[in-house]
Design a protein around this motif. Sequence first.
Motif, PDB file in Angstrom:
ATOM      1  N   LYS A 103       0.845  -1.206   0.000  1.00 20.53           N
ATOM      2  CA  LYS A 103       0.000   0.000   0.000  1.00 20.53           C
ATOM      3  C   LYS A 103       0.875   1.249   0.000  1.00 20.53           C
ATOM      4  CE  LYS A 103      -4.238  -1.926   1.967  1.00 20.53           C
ATOM      5  NZ  LYS A 103      -5.035  -2.182   0.768  1.00 20.53           N
ATOM      6  N   ILE A 155     -10.828   0.992  10.499  1.00 17.09           N
ATOM      7  CA  ILE A 155     -11.375   2.348  10.554  1.00 17.09           C
ATOM      8  C   ILE A 155     -11.517   2.699  12.035  1.00 17.09           C
ATOM      9  CG2 ILE A 155     -13.358   3.821   9.983  1.00 17.09           C
ATOM     10  CD1 ILE A 155     -13.558   2.026   7.407  1.00 17.09           C
ATOM     11  N   GLU A 185      -4.591   7.075   6.745  1.00 15.45           N
ATOM     12  CA  GLU A 185      -5.181   7.989   5.762  1.00 15.45           C
ATOM     13  C   GLU A 185      -6.512   8.561   6.194  1.00 15.45           C
ATOM     14  OE1 GLU A 185      -5.312   5.600   2.165  1.00 15.45           O
ATOM     15  OE2 GLU A 185      -7.409   5.113   2.511  1.00 15.45           O
ATOM     16  N   PHE A 187     -10.361   9.555   6.188  1.00 12.68           N
ATOM     17  CA  PHE A 187     -11.590   8.780   6.022  1.00 12.68           C
ATOM     18  C   PHE A 187     -12.448   9.434   4.944  1.00 12.68           C
ATOM     19  CE2 PHE A 187     -16.064   8.026   7.261  1.00 12.68           C
ATOM     20  CZ  PHE A 187     -16.081   6.637   7.217  1.00 12.68           C
ATOM     21  N   ASN A 224     -15.571  -6.581   8.204  1.00 14.40           N
ATOM     22  CA  ASN A 224     -15.312  -6.743   6.770  1.00 14.40           C
ATOM     23  C   ASN A 224     -14.979  -8.192   6.447  1.00 14.40           C
ATOM     24  OD1 ASN A 224     -15.658  -4.388   5.323  1.00 14.40           O
ATOM     25  ND2 ASN A 224     -13.639  -3.584   5.856  1.00 14.40           N
ATOM     26  N   GLU A 283      -8.371   1.477  -3.121  1.00 13.90           N
ATOM     27  CA  GLU A 283      -7.324   0.458  -3.219  1.00 13.90           C
ATOM     28  C   GLU A 283      -7.212  -0.031  -4.649  1.00 13.90           C
ATOM     29  OE1 GLU A 283      -7.983  -3.447  -1.673  1.00 13.90           O
ATOM     30  OE2 GLU A 283     -10.066  -3.507  -2.329  1.00 13.90           O
TER      31      GLU A 283
HETATM   32  P1  AMP Z   1      -9.449  -2.002   1.276  1.00 14.18           P
HETATM   33  O1  AMP Z   1      -9.000  -3.373   1.741  1.00 14.18           O
HETATM   34  O2  AMP Z   1      -8.359  -1.001   1.135  1.00 14.18           O
HETATM   35  O3  AMP Z   1     -10.387  -2.087   0.108  1.00 14.18           O
HETATM   36  O4  AMP Z   1     -10.417  -1.482   2.406  1.00 14.18           O
HETATM   37  C1  AMP Z   1     -11.529  -2.236   2.825  1.00 14.18           C
HETATM   38  C2  AMP Z   1     -12.701  -1.319   3.006  1.00 14.18           C
HETATM   39  O5  AMP Z   1     -12.399  -0.344   3.989  1.00 14.18           O
HETATM   40  C3  AMP Z   1     -13.081  -0.531   1.761  1.00 14.18           C
HETATM   41  O6  AMP Z   1     -13.902  -1.251   0.911  1.00 14.18           O
HETATM   42  C4  AMP Z   1     -13.780   0.656   2.371  1.00 14.18           C
HETATM   43  O7  AMP Z   1     -15.108   0.341   2.684  1.00 14.18           O
HETATM   44  C5  AMP Z   1     -13.022   0.876   3.657  1.00 14.18           C
HETATM   45  N1  AMP Z   1     -12.008   1.925   3.453  1.00 14.18           N
HETATM   46  C6  AMP Z   1     -10.723   1.761   3.054  1.00 14.18           C
HETATM   47  N2  AMP Z   1     -10.094   2.956   2.976  1.00 14.18           N
HETATM   48  C7  AMP Z   1     -11.002   3.891   3.328  1.00 14.18           C
HETATM   49  C8  AMP Z   1     -10.973   5.318   3.444  1.00 14.18           C
HETATM   50  N3  AMP Z   1      -9.862   6.013   3.202  1.00 14.18           N
HETATM   51  N4  AMP Z   1     -12.096   5.933   3.816  1.00 14.18           N
HETATM   52  C9  AMP Z   1     -13.228   5.254   4.100  1.00 14.18           C
HETATM   53  N5  AMP Z   1     -13.319   3.914   4.014  1.00 14.18           N
HETATM   54  C10 AMP Z   1     -12.227   3.235   3.636  1.00 14.18           C
END
Ligand code: AMP
Length: 420
Positions: A103, A155, A185, A187, A224, A283
């Motif tokens: 990342k 989060i 990062e 939100f 999640n 992502e």
């Molecule tokens: P990722 O594995 O990076 O896709 O993150 C999993 C989930 O976390 C995403 O599908 C979003 O719902 C949430 N998420 C990740 N980054 C953010 C962000 N900067 N702001 C809000 N929600 C986020």
Amino acid sequence: MKVLVIGSGGREHAIIKALKKEERIKQILAAPGNGGINCDAECVPIKATDISAVKEFVLTNNINYVIVAPDDPLALGMVDVLEKEGIRCFGPNKSSARIESSKVFSKNLMKKYGIPTASYETFSDIKQALSYVESSSFPLVIKADGLALGKGVIIAENKADAITAVNSIMLEKKFGESGSNIVIEEFLTGPEVTALSFTDGKTIVPMISSMDHKRVFDGNKGPNTGGMGVIAPNPHYTKEIAAVCEKTIFLPTVSALQKEGCPFKGCLYFGLMLTPRGPMVIEYNCRFGDPETQAILPLLETSLFDIMSAVTDGKLSEIDIRWKNAHCACVVMASGGYPQSYKTGFAINGLNSAGGVENGAVIYHAGTEYKEGGFFTAGGRVLGISATGNTLETALEEAYKTAGKLTFKDAHYRKDIGKY
Ligand code: AMP
Ligand code: GLY
């Protein structure tokens, strides 16, 4: 033509079912596959991450083409090893797979090339990370740098949660070495869109958009998961938004990777959020999404193998990719307790001997085993039930009708796919 698909989930089953339509392909093999994949391909008991065993198998069995579907063998460089042996592959090499496996790499790439994403800081020192948390406002998003089975994102609603998250990732190493570096990062808010795309490193062609449902329970509640269901296309993703994404995200990403000396070949996954400030990247993944693939490939009209070959050969611009003007919904049936601990080995009732159902939705096996003449649960996500229809409502109705006919002990699935 002999094709080997690396992986063992619903995504791999969907790829294999799409390839089965190809007359040119005389044999499809899967390593390691699963109980249901075994009905559509020949499964070989090699772990998806065992690069040397895959290489030996490919060379001794005259495999012509290898599709590396999961993230870990891509991040470990399976494609590099196979290509060195002259084997044609679908999937990025190790260097371009960093777009998912680090990342820190992907965030820095976006910053350098002006690709819209949440503002962020990266940390390798826990003291600095904690002092940054002290001076931040909340919510705040904390991400382990490396692969973490889709679970490395926390989060934090307040300072105490953020401190716990930083400690669990960097000190207790909850996600192993993935957490040596972290990204903290901003939100963001807004509807989420998965945009998968084919790219040969120069040309990029987006697939039909989709919407994953990551939380385990109805109403987007609970932890999640890898994904509990998908609809395609995504109703939030209008033509106008697609045009903005193409210009500000898709083309700049392909060009950025080219400029960095790691042109990306394969399926590039954009996890987007449609924020009030415009579409932003949440992502990247270096592979097909799971379960997104199970709702997207059923809508593909063009031969998947022709597209994959064009990607491998750097000739994607020469191919016309067509989609059905229809909707697809995929409902995931999971083991009770997933994504935390769960039991396996329960008999699945309602499947026919080919692992599907008569007159119903298509069943993609995610975590199943075949033994004693029947299918048994063998993973967190067990089945993906996909249906296509002229409208989203008819697709959902069909998927849920079929889901209602399938049972296993402690089975759990969301009843509100497509409502968010
Ligand atoms: P990722 O594995 O990076 O896709 O993150 C999993 C989930 O976390 C995403 O599908 C979003 O719902 C949430 N998420 C990740 N980054 C953010 C962000 N900067 N702001 C809000 N929600 C986020
Ligand atoms: N469904 C999310 C992913 O494949 O990463």
